[in-house]
Design a protein around this motif. Structure first.
Motif, PDB file in Angstrom:
ATOM      1  N   PHE A 126       0.806  -1.220   0.000  1.00 44.06           N
ATOM      2  CA  PHE A 126       0.000   0.000   0.000  1.00 44.06           C
ATOM      3  C   PHE A 126       0.840   1.272   0.000  1.00 44.06           C
ATOM      4  O   PHE A 126       0.422   2.319   0.482  1.00 44.06           O
ATOM      5  CB  PHE A 126      -0.952  -0.019   1.209  1.00 44.06           C
ATOM      6  CG  PHE A 126      -1.785  -1.259   1.274  1.00 44.06           C
ATOM      7  CD1 PHE A 126      -2.628  -1.596   0.233  1.00 44.06           C
ATOM      8  CD2 PHE A 126      -1.715  -2.107   2.374  1.00 44.06           C
ATOM      9  CE1 PHE A 126      -3.401  -2.748   0.277  1.00 44.06           C
ATOM     10  CE2 PHE A 126      -2.478  -3.262   2.436  1.00 44.06           C
ATOM     11  CZ  PHE A 126      -3.324  -3.581   1.384  1.00 44.06           C
ATOM     12  N   ARG A 127       2.042   1.172  -0.577  1.00 46.51           N
ATOM     13  CA  ARG A 127       2.896   2.346  -0.720  1.00 46.51           C
ATOM     14  C   ARG A 127       3.669   2.241  -2.026  1.00 46.51           C
ATOM     15  O   ARG A 127       3.730   1.167  -2.647  1.00 46.51           O
ATOM     16  CB  ARG A 127       3.838   2.483   0.470  1.00 46.51           C
ATOM     17  CG  ARG A 127       4.847   1.362   0.602  1.00 46.51           C
ATOM     18  CD  ARG A 127       5.531   1.376   1.960  1.00 46.51           C
ATOM     19  NE  ARG A 127       6.841   0.744   1.931  1.00 46.51           N
ATOM     20  CZ  ARG A 127       7.346   0.016   2.918  1.00 46.51           C
ATOM     21  NH1 ARG A 127       6.628  -0.165   4.021  1.00 46.51           N
ATOM     22  NH2 ARG A 127       8.548  -0.502   2.814  1.00 46.51           N
ATOM     23  N   GLY A 128       4.249   3.355  -2.459  1.00 46.54           N
ATOM     24  CA  GLY A 128       4.939   3.375  -3.732  1.00 46.54           C
ATOM     25  C   GLY A 128       6.201   2.537  -3.744  1.00 46.54           C
ATOM     26  O   GLY A 128       6.955   2.515  -2.761  1.00 46.54           O
ATOM     27  N   SER A 129       6.453   1.876  -4.850  1.00 43.95           N
ATOM     28  CA  SER A 129       7.627   1.007  -4.950  1.00 43.95           C
ATOM     29  C   SER A 129       8.931   1.791  -4.920  1.00 43.95           C
ATOM     30  O   SER A 129       9.988   1.227  -4.619  1.00 43.95           O
ATOM     31  CB  SER A 129       7.549   0.166  -6.232  1.00 43.95           C
ATOM     32  OG  SER A 129       7.455   0.998  -7.382  1.00 43.95           O
ATOM     33  N   GLU A 130       8.866   3.097  -5.220  1.00 38.68           N
ATOM     34  CA  GLU A 130      10.057   3.939  -5.179  1.00 38.68           C
ATOM     35  C   GLU A 130      10.235   4.623  -3.823  1.00 38.68           C
ATOM     36  O   GLU A 130      11.163   5.423  -3.647  1.00 38.68           O
ATOM     37  CB  GLU A 130       9.995   5.000  -6.279  1.00 38.68           C
ATOM     38  CG  GLU A 130       9.953   4.438  -7.686  1.00 38.68           C
ATOM     39  CD  GLU A 130      11.174   3.592  -8.003  1.00 38.68           C
ATOM     40  OE1 GLU A 130      12.289   4.034  -7.662  1.00 38.68           O
ATOM     41  OE2 GLU A 130      11.014   2.504  -8.582  1.00 38.68           O
ATOM     42  N   GLY A 131       9.334   4.364  -2.893  1.00 36.37           N
ATOM     43  CA  GLY A 131       9.449   4.952  -1.561  1.00 36.37           C
ATOM     44  C   GLY A 131       9.120   6.426  -1.510  1.00 36.37           C
ATOM     45  O   GLY A 131       9.566   7.136  -0.600  1.00 36.37           O
ATOM     46  N   ASP A 132       8.292   6.913  -2.474  1.00 38.08           N
ATOM     47  CA  ASP A 132       7.999   8.348  -2.514  1.00 38.08           C
ATOM     48  C   ASP A 132       6.520   8.667  -2.329  1.00 38.08           C
ATOM     49  O   ASP A 132       6.127   9.824  -2.487  1.00 38.08           O
ATOM     50  CB  ASP A 132       8.543   8.971  -3.801  1.00 38.08           C
ATOM     51  CG  ASP A 132       8.049   8.269  -5.069  1.00 38.08           C
ATOM     52  OD1 ASP A 132       7.218   7.339  -4.957  1.00 38.08           O
ATOM     53  OD2 ASP A 132       8.500   8.650  -6.165  1.00 38.08           O
TER      54      ASP A 132
END
Length: 350
Positions: A127-133
């Motif tokens: 439930f979060r972006g794969s790029e950590g952003d």
């Protein structure tokens, strides 16, 4: 071949043109001029979540963090396109999106700043972006609503693919112009491919489903018996049951098993704009939105799933999030809204 950021921006901007104009709220200029450095206690939020829901939460955020917040409200896709058009001149320090796709588009364009691991770590990687952003702050599951007087629970389809069968001809309600239905179609495109999705849409339309403007209308139609089944998000049923009393609601909902595309769990989430000069205030806001107070607010006010670890929903009989058999999908890939709209138009659904 993967789409370039330029093509993604163009697609999102084209999709945004289909939506109404922005509504502005809050003090200060809203003319879109200049980003640059801002005071550490000031933050401009572009919010794709509606004012009625978010305004009380913004007041809580300001009180908790000491940050002075101004908000511009609008459609998530349109606001994302606005941010991309403004570029480094954007006044937005934080983007609060109704869905993951718009956040994915900004991530692909390199518009979002990396979030601290302590913030990201509060939410499951799904439930979060794969790029950590970007990070999700609340979740909603796609479900099938059914009229309990007309359909036995054991006979409710376990897959959206069953909705094209003759027994459901003319008995299914859906909202083709609604963003959540379009996100579901986008998810099916990602999971099953373009050809399979186009075939399903054609077969589904041929089975004469009934069109409604929004999820609430679909649920009301199921509840009244106008249709037997409906495609909605889970929280609409829980809101209706809370308002009217569960014993007065004939409709029930079925969470689909087996990673079916009809079981998509989408999120509302936030990302920090890297060029705005408001990173300190924006990251405070992210942490507040993942706090127990804010997570409980979403769970209580909208019946959505809280996503931060250690926070559970107080909604009675709501299946735990980790018990849902949602499809395994990178939610950031829901950014291809324009392609979905083109496909829906091509098959005659919008």
């Amino acid at each position: 071949m993967p789409r370039t950021p330029v093509r993604r921006i163009a697609a999102l901007a084209a999709a945004a043109a289909l939506f109404p104009a922005l509504a502005a709220c809050g003090g200060g200029s809203q003319d879109g001029a200049g980003g640059g450095e801002a005071a550490a206690d000031e933050l401009v939020v572009y919010s794709g979540r509606n004012e009625k829901l978010i305004a009380p939460l913004i007041e809580k955020l300001e009180k908790s963090t000491g940050v002075d917040v101004q908000v511009r409200y609008g459609d998530s896709a349109e606001l994302a396109a606005q941010i991309l058009e403004e570029g480094e001149r954007t006044k937005a320090g934080l983007f609060f999106s109704q869905d993951a796709g718009a956040l994915g588009a900004l991530s692909d364009a390199g518009a979002l700043a990396k979030l601290p691991e302590k913030s990201l770590g509060k939410v499951d990687k799904a439930f979060r972006g794969s790029e950590g952003d970007w990070v999700g702050v609340s979740g909603r599951a796609r479900v099938i609503a059914y009229n309990a007087d007309d359909v036995d629970a054991d006979d409710v389809p376990d897959s959206v693919h069953e909705l094209t069968e003759p027994e459901w001809k003319g008995k299914v309600g859906y909202a083709p112009t609604n963003a959540s239905f379009q996100a579901f179609v986008t998810g099916m495109r990602v999971l099953e491919g373009e050809d399979a999705t186009r075939t399903w849409l054609k077969d589904f339309k041929a089975n004469q489903p009934k069109e409604y403007a929004k999820n609430t209308a679909v649920l009301d139609a199921v509840d009244s018996g106008e249709v037997s089944l409906g495609l909605i998000n889970h929280y609409y049923w829980y809101e209706k049951a809370a308002e009217e009393g569960e014993d007065k609601v004939t409709a029930r909902i079925h969470f689909l098993p087996g990673g079916d595309p009809g079981a998509l769990v989408n999120v509302a989430g936030v990302g920090v704009l890297g060029s705005s000069g408001q990173n300190e205030a924006a990251k405070k806001a992210v942490d507040y939105l993942l706090s127990e107070e804010a997570q409980a607010y979403f769970a209580e006010e909208t019946k959505e799933y809280p996503l931060a670890a250690g926070v559970s929903s107080p909604v009675e009989d709501l299946p735990p999030l980790d018990s849902l058999e949602a499809p395994d999908i990178d939610l950031g890939r829901l950014d291809s809204l324009q392609e979905t709209l083109e496909m829906l138009e091509d098959v005659g659904m919008v």
